[in-house]
Write an enzyme that holds these catalytic residues in place. Structure first.
Site, PDB file in Angstrom:
ATOM      1  N   LYS A  10       0.843  -1.205   0.000  1.00 21.24           N
ATOM      2  CA  LYS A  10       0.000   0.000   0.000  1.00 21.24           C
ATOM      3  C   LYS A  10       0.866   1.239   0.000  1.00 21.24           C
ATOM      4  O   LYS A  10       2.035   1.217   0.394  1.00 21.24           O
ATOM      5  CB  LYS A  10      -0.939   0.029   1.213  1.00 21.24           C
ATOM      6  CG  LYS A  10      -0.255   0.002   2.593  1.00 21.24           C
ATOM      7  CD  LYS A  10       0.173   1.343   3.157  1.00 21.24           C
ATOM      8  CE  LYS A  10       0.878   1.224   4.503  1.00 21.24           C
ATOM      9  NZ  LYS A  10       1.689   2.374   4.886  1.00 21.24           N
ATOM     10  N   ASP A 137      -2.459  -1.798  10.234  1.00 19.82           N
ATOM     11  CA  ASP A 137      -2.562  -1.794   8.775  1.00 19.82           C
ATOM     12  C   ASP A 137      -3.018  -3.137   8.203  1.00 19.82           C
ATOM     13  O   ASP A 137      -3.223  -3.262   6.993  1.00 19.82           O
ATOM     14  CB  ASP A 137      -1.190  -1.472   8.142  1.00 19.82           C
ATOM     15  CG  ASP A 137      -0.790  -0.018   8.312  1.00 19.82           C
ATOM     16  OD1 ASP A 137      -1.633   0.786   8.778  1.00 19.82           O
ATOM     17  OD2 ASP A 137       0.360   0.312   7.974  1.00 19.82           O
TER      18      ASP A 137
HETATM   19  O1  C5P Z   1      -0.428  -1.364  14.824  1.00 18.80           O
HETATM   20  P1  C5P Z   1       1.011  -1.640  14.536  1.00 18.80           P
HETATM   21  O2  C5P Z   1       1.566  -2.759  15.370  1.00 18.80           O
HETATM   22  O3  C5P Z   1       1.302  -1.794  13.094  1.00 18.80           O
HETATM   23  O4  C5P Z   1       1.774  -0.331  14.984  1.00 18.80           O
HETATM   24  C1  C5P Z   1       3.166  -0.305  15.096  1.00 18.80           C
HETATM   25  C2  C5P Z   1       3.553   0.903  15.952  1.00 18.80           C
HETATM   26  O5  C5P Z   1       3.259   2.105  15.240  1.00 18.80           O
HETATM   27  C3  C5P Z   1       2.789   1.038  17.254  1.00 18.80           C
HETATM   28  O6  C5P Z   1       3.413   0.324  18.281  1.00 18.80           O
HETATM   29  C4  C5P Z   1       2.848   2.528  17.514  1.00 18.80           C
HETATM   30  O7  C5P Z   1       4.094   2.884  18.028  1.00 18.80           O
HETATM   31  C5  C5P Z   1       2.766   3.106  16.110  1.00 18.80           C
HETATM   32  N1  C5P Z   1       1.392   3.465  15.713  1.00 18.80           N
HETATM   33  C6  C5P Z   1       0.775   4.574  16.287  1.00 18.80           C
HETATM   34  N2  C5P Z   1      -0.484   4.924  15.910  1.00 18.80           N
HETATM   35  C7  C5P Z   1      -1.150   4.199  14.975  1.00 18.80           C
HETATM   36  C8  C5P Z   1      -0.537   3.083  14.354  1.00 18.80           C
HETATM   37  C9  C5P Z   1       0.739   2.745  14.747  1.00 18.80           C
HETATM   38  O8  C5P Z   1       1.357   5.238  17.143  1.00 18.80           O
HETATM   39  N3  C5P Z   1      -2.374   4.583  14.622  1.00 18.80           N
END
Ligand code: C5P
Length: 297
Positions: A10, A137
């Site tokens: 993406k 994501d």
């Molecule tokens: O959700 P995911 O594990 O992919 O997110 C990885 C990191 O990205 C999270 O631990 C956080 O630090 C950051 N993040 C965030 N806000 C979001 C998505 C991700 O702060 N909406």
């Protein structure tokens, strides 16, 4: 018997980021567009859970239970009271730690592949719930197309796309950690009021119309200053793409992959050639979007 699922990368055509929430995540208005760079995840019954990976970046992919594909198999198996005894093989074409949701793609791909192999009969909603547990994501990787992600990006509203958009992607010589980029965003925002993230009406209209010039005027990424702060050389790649005639140049998600919107396939090839010659990136790829989500082959 084995099942193979193809999953797209993406690009975020808009990534509006709010202030850090008490849980550490950030509220987003995240306009995802799936593009036709793919990983393929193949699942085969085995004695125990095992992950292998092939592709140019394979050495950087963790093969233990931290891999999102392994976590997806475990999460689905737990829900259906079985053991995740499968061999997951990832044929990796999406850059690793690149801001193109490659890890999320593998999570969504493994989930759909295991679900198909095991015949669980899980509903789409159940699969999307598991995706959201795996990462912000991951639901979009399952769904593909174009969508607005709100909350931490996992609550999706599908979006209309009026025509194919032509992109060039420049992969950097190293990755960037998404949490580190969000932390840098917080640091740069210290002492400032961070507005609520909202989707741009102009941007959604440009997507729906399939108008690359209007889309180029509307793209934005609130994580770009943070990514550039951690990886200043990306500015040279962005400048090289702009100089070669890209309609828009931006960091993809948390980076460091840079994304260049072009008007048509010929200008995409021209921008790709110029970026390759510029020596400001590791590899260059062209891709189009919107692309379908995770698909059983
Ligand atoms: O959700 P995911 O594990 O992919 O997110 C990885 C990191 O990205 C999270 O631990 C956080 O630090 C950051 N993040 C965030 N806000 C979001 C998505 C991700 O702060 N909406």
């Amino acid at each position: 018997m084995s099942v193979t699922v193809r999953v797209p990368a993406k690009v975020n055509v808009q990534l509006a980021v709010g202030a850090a929430r008490p849980d550490g995540f950030h509220d987003l208005a995240n306009v995802f567009l799936a593009v036709d760079l793919h990983d393929e995840v193949t699942v085969t019954p085995a004695d125990a859970l095992r992950v292998t990976c092939a592709g140019p970046d394979a050495a950087e992919v963790p093969l233990d239970r931290t891999n999102l594909a392994a976590r997806a198999a475990i999460a689905l198996a737990e829900r259906y009271g079985r053991t995740p005894d499968v061999h997951l093989h990832i044929a990796k074409d999406i850059p690793v730690a690149g801001g193109m949701a490659g890890g999320s793609a593998d999570g969504a791909g493994a989930l759909l592949a295991c679900d198909t192999l095991w015949g669980t009969g899980a509903s789409r909603e159940e699969l999307l719930d598991i995706c959201a547990e795996l990462g912000s994501d991951v639901p979009f990787s399952l769904v593909g197309g174009a969508a607005l992600g709100t909350g931490r990006g996992e609550q999706l509203t599908p979006l209309e796309v009026g025509a194919t958009f032509h992109w060039v992607f420049a992969m950097a010589g190293r990755g960037l950690s998404t949490p580190a980029v969000f932390r840098e965003f917080d640091r740069l925002a210290e002492g400032r009021d961070v507005p609520e993230p909202v989707a741009s009406r102009e941007l959604l209209a440009a997507l729906a119309k399939g108008d690359p010039d209007a889309l180029a005027d509307a793209v934005s990424n609130d994580l770009q200053p943070a990514a550039l702060s951690l990886f200043p050389d990306l500015a040279h790649t962005l400048a090289a793409g702009r100089a070669a005639g890209a309609l828009a140049a931006l960091v993809s998600g948390s980076g460091p992959t840079t994304a260049f919107l072009t008007r048509d396939p010929e200008s995409a090839r021209q921008v790709a050639r110029a970026l390759t010659a510029s020596g400001t990136c590791r590899t260059v790829r062209t891709a189009t979007g919107a692309a379908p989500g995770a698909t059983v082959l």
